[in-house]
Scaffold this motif. Structure first.
Motif, PDB file in Angstrom:
ATOM      1  N   LEU A 190       0.824  -1.196   0.000  1.00 35.21           N
ATOM      2  CA  LEU A 190       0.000   0.000   0.000  1.00 35.21           C
ATOM      3  C   LEU A 190       0.866   1.256   0.000  1.00 35.21           C
ATOM      4  CD1 LEU A 190      -2.864  -0.835   2.557  1.00 35.21           C
ATOM      5  CD2 LEU A 190      -2.996  -0.817   0.063  1.00 35.21           C
ATOM      6  N   SER A 235      -3.323   4.932   2.194  1.00 32.70           N
ATOM      7  CA  SER A 235      -4.327   4.355   3.087  1.00 32.70           C
ATOM      8  C   SER A 235      -5.096   5.505   3.711  1.00 32.70           C
ATOM      9  CB  SER A 235      -3.639   3.517   4.172  1.00 32.70           C
ATOM     10  OG  SER A 235      -4.533   3.212   5.227  1.00 32.70           O
ATOM     11  N   THR A 264      -0.264   2.337   5.234  1.00 33.40           N
ATOM     12  CA  THR A 264       0.763   2.511   4.203  1.00 33.40           C
ATOM     13  C   THR A 264       2.006   1.687   4.547  1.00 33.40           C
ATOM     14  OG1 THR A 264      -0.029   4.745   3.730  1.00 33.40           O
ATOM     15  CG2 THR A 264       2.195   4.198   3.010  1.00 33.40           C
ATOM     16  N   LEU A 270      -7.651   2.539  -0.624  1.00 31.56           N
ATOM     17  CA  LEU A 270      -6.488   1.663  -0.529  1.00 31.56           C
ATOM     18  C   LEU A 270      -5.760   1.741  -1.856  1.00 31.56           C
ATOM     19  CD1 LEU A 270      -8.184  -1.458   1.127  1.00 31.56           C
ATOM     20  CD2 LEU A 270      -6.835   0.309   2.284  1.00 31.56           C
TER      21      LEU A 270
END
Length: 291
Positions: free
Chosen positions: A23, A26, A39, A94
């Motif tokens: 990710l 976030s 993240t 996301l």
């Protein structure tokens, strides 16, 4: 309320877009999780469970979401304009290096430990599209309350998970009984067929962009959304009435000729009303129905 095949498709899109990737963004736009930042974590997978979505991250975290009536997950490529609704309806973002999943109008969103997932989905019955499908248990759950109307029993996700209002009406039509027939009055042969027919319907549609139950070229559904147009089999006008336990009524369609069993008479119930033909939208716990 989404059908199980709609949720299955949403899980597939999320999994293909995010699984195995780190990710880079976030963002949870609800007060409870406003300061949470995932993240840097790798997305492990997204799995459907009935009408629930479980997105799992490294470190033993799961994002549990439920679409309910209006929720949706949309996936966009880098630089692609987001088209899922106005920005104020976004509840979760996301993002990875090349894909961004955006959750709109998510009324159920919860971060929990992956080991605690059973707390939110453990009440569900056998999943029609899941690896642990158990037709014998599903049928036993349905028959446990023989006086309950079949339509209400089918929507109770504690009995079997994945059937929504569209499949409820279509399944009852295929079985030749009304949704108001008490489960215990369902003929033994048809009761034995019910789990297999339900699974066949959802499996046949989980990869289709348009849900179809008829096998006919020009008609997608037998009864749902067709009142007061003619039944595709006998040409009797399809009827519609509200069915529910009082906590939430749902428009329920049936053919009075092709389906036997009790049903509201036209004009005899305040719940009964004709609905204008409307194409259903392709593709959530309040007792006694659990989602």
């Amino acid at each position: 309320m989404p059908e199980g095949d709609t949720v299955w498709q949403a899980a597939k899109r999320l999994h293909e877009a995010l699984a195995g990737k780190v990710l880079t963004r976030s963002d949870f736009r609800v007060p409870k999780y406003a300061t949470v930042d995932l993240t840097g974590r790798t997305v492990l997978n997204t799995a459907p469970r009935g009408k629930h979505l479980l997105t799992r991250f490294e470190g033993g975290l799961t994002l549990h979401t439920h679409l309910r009536m209006e929720g949706a997950w949309k996936v966009f490529g880098t630089g692609e304009r987001w088209r899922g609704g106005p920005a104020h309806q976004i509840r979760a973002i996301l993002g990875t290096a090349d894909r961004t999943a955006v959750g709109y109008r998510l009324q159920v969103m919860e971060l929990l430990r992956t080991g605690e997932e059973e707390r939110v989905v453990g009440h569900l019955g056998p999943d029609l599209l899941g690896p642990g499908w158990n037709p014998e248990r599903a049928l036993a759950n349905l028959l446990a309350d023989p006086s309950r109307p079949l339509g209400e029993a089918l929507l109770d996700q504690r009995n079997l998970a994945g059937i929504g209002n569209i499949y409820k009406s279509e399944l009852c039509f295929l079985l030749g009984v009304t949704p108001w027939l008490p489960v215990g009055a369902l003929p033994e042969e048809r009761a034995a067929q019910l789990p297999a027919v339900a699974k066949k319907l959802l499996e046949a549609n989980r990869d289709r962009p348009v849900r179809r139950t008829t096998g006919l070229h020009r008609h997608d559904l037998f009864v749902y959304g067709r009142a007061p147009r003619p039944c595709l089999r006998c040409h009797t006008p399809v009827r519609v009435a509200d069915q529910g336990d009082g906590s939430q009524e749902r428009p329920t369609y049936w053919c009075p000729t092709c389906q036997s069993g009790p049903a509201p008479a036209p004009g005899a119930s305040r719940q009964w009303r004709e609905h204008h033909p409307r194409r259903p939208t392709p593709g959530r716990p309040s007792p006694p129905r659990a989602h």
